[in-house]
Motif scaffolding. Structure first.
Motif, PDB file in Angstrom:
ATOM      1  N   ARG A  48      40.739  46.624  72.875  1.00  0.00           N
ATOM      2  CA  ARG A  48      41.362  45.308  72.671  1.00  0.00           C
ATOM      3  C   ARG A  48      42.691  45.452  71.933  1.00  0.00           C
ATOM      4  O   ARG A  48      43.692  44.864  72.328  1.00  0.00           O
ATOM      5  CB  ARG A  48      40.440  44.393  71.860  1.00  0.00           C
ATOM      6  CG  ARG A  48      39.314  43.806  72.616  1.00  0.00           C
ATOM      7  CD  ARG A  48      38.566  42.777  71.742  1.00  0.00           C
ATOM      8  NE  ARG A  48      37.254  42.561  72.252  1.00  0.00           N
ATOM      9  CZ  ARG A  48      36.125  43.003  71.705  1.00  0.00           C
ATOM     10  NH1 ARG A  48      36.149  43.678  70.588  1.00  0.00           N
ATOM     11  NH2 ARG A  48      34.976  42.763  72.264  1.00  0.00           N
ATOM     12  N   HIS A  49      42.665  46.217  70.873  1.00  0.00           N
ATOM     13  CA  HIS A  49      43.876  46.409  70.081  1.00  0.00           C
ATOM     14  C   HIS A  49      44.973  47.072  70.913  1.00  0.00           C
ATOM     15  O   HIS A  49      46.138  46.646  70.870  1.00  0.00           O
ATOM     16  CB  HIS A  49      43.581  47.254  68.839  1.00  0.00           C
ATOM     17  CG  HIS A  49      44.785  47.555  68.017  1.00  0.00           C
ATOM     18  ND1 HIS A  49      45.384  46.612  67.217  1.00  0.00           N
ATOM     19  CD2 HIS A  49      45.522  48.678  67.898  1.00  0.00           C
ATOM     20  CE1 HIS A  49      46.446  47.151  66.639  1.00  0.00           C
ATOM     21  NE2 HIS A  49      46.544  48.401  67.030  1.00  0.00           N
ATOM     22  N   SER A  86      31.068  49.634  70.125  1.00  0.00           N
ATOM     23  CA  SER A  86      31.771  48.547  69.452  1.00  0.00           C
ATOM     24  C   SER A  86      33.151  49.009  68.980  1.00  0.00           C
ATOM     25  O   SER A  86      34.146  48.291  69.148  1.00  0.00           O
ATOM     26  CB  SER A  86      30.945  48.045  68.262  1.00  0.00           C
ATOM     27  OG  SER A  86      31.617  47.001  67.616  1.00  0.00           O
ATOM     28  N   ALA A  87      33.231  50.202  68.422  1.00  0.00           N
ATOM     29  CA  ALA A  87      34.517  50.744  67.976  1.00  0.00           C
ATOM     30  C   ALA A  87      35.449  50.956  69.158  1.00  0.00           C
ATOM     31  O   ALA A  87      36.651  50.657  69.084  1.00  0.00           O
ATOM     32  CB  ALA A  87      34.307  52.057  67.216  1.00  0.00           C
ATOM     33  N   ASN A 123      36.761  47.539  70.367  1.00  0.00           N
ATOM     34  CA  ASN A 123      37.788  47.040  69.444  1.00  0.00           C
ATOM     35  C   ASN A 123      39.103  47.797  69.626  1.00  0.00           C
ATOM     36  O   ASN A 123      40.178  47.194  69.619  1.00  0.00           O
ATOM     37  CB  ASN A 123      37.309  47.133  67.993  1.00  0.00           C
ATOM     38  CG  ASN A 123      36.284  46.087  67.663  1.00  0.00           C
ATOM     39  OD1 ASN A 123      36.256  45.013  68.265  1.00  0.00           O
ATOM     40  ND2 ASN A 123      35.419  46.391  66.711  1.00  0.00           N
ATOM     41  N   ALA A 158      31.206  44.144  77.071  1.00  0.00           N
ATOM     42  CA  ALA A 158      30.527  43.672  75.858  1.00  0.00           C
ATOM     43  C   ALA A 158      29.367  42.744  76.213  1.00  0.00           C
ATOM     44  O   ALA A 158      28.282  42.854  75.632  1.00  0.00           O
ATOM     45  CB  ALA A 158      31.520  42.972  74.941  1.00  0.00           C
TER      46      ALA A 158
END
Length: 81
Positions: free
Chosen positions: A13-14, A6-7, A10, A65
């Motif tokens: 994406r960033h 999950s990290a 993220n 995901a």
């Protein structure tokens, strides 16, 4: 989904969003820089590539995901049984 994955998603994406934002900013301000004429089209192609890569990264992140949410590690049969 595991916390580490999950990290990672993220952060990916960033990173992709920041890459697109930076490329768009530089593309919009390219006219403010004095460059040899033959270089400008190559730079514009590079900016478009970075912007397009953002879309590719986001698609891959969403696909990963989705895959990880569908799988429950407890449902995967062990090879040792």
């Amino acid at each position: 989904m595991k916390l580490e994955l999950s990290a990672f998603l993220n952060a990916a994406r960033h990173c992709a969003m920041q890459m697109m934002t930076n490329a768009t900013y530089m593309k919009d301000h390219l006219h403010e820089v004095t460059l040899p004429g033959e270089v400008v089209p190559k730079i514009e192609v590079a900016f478009e590539s970075l912007i397009g890569t953002k879309h590719d990264v986001m698609s891959a992140v969403l696909e990963l995901a989705d895959i990880m949410e569908e799988r429950d590690p407890c449902d995967i049969p062990s090879e040792r049984t």
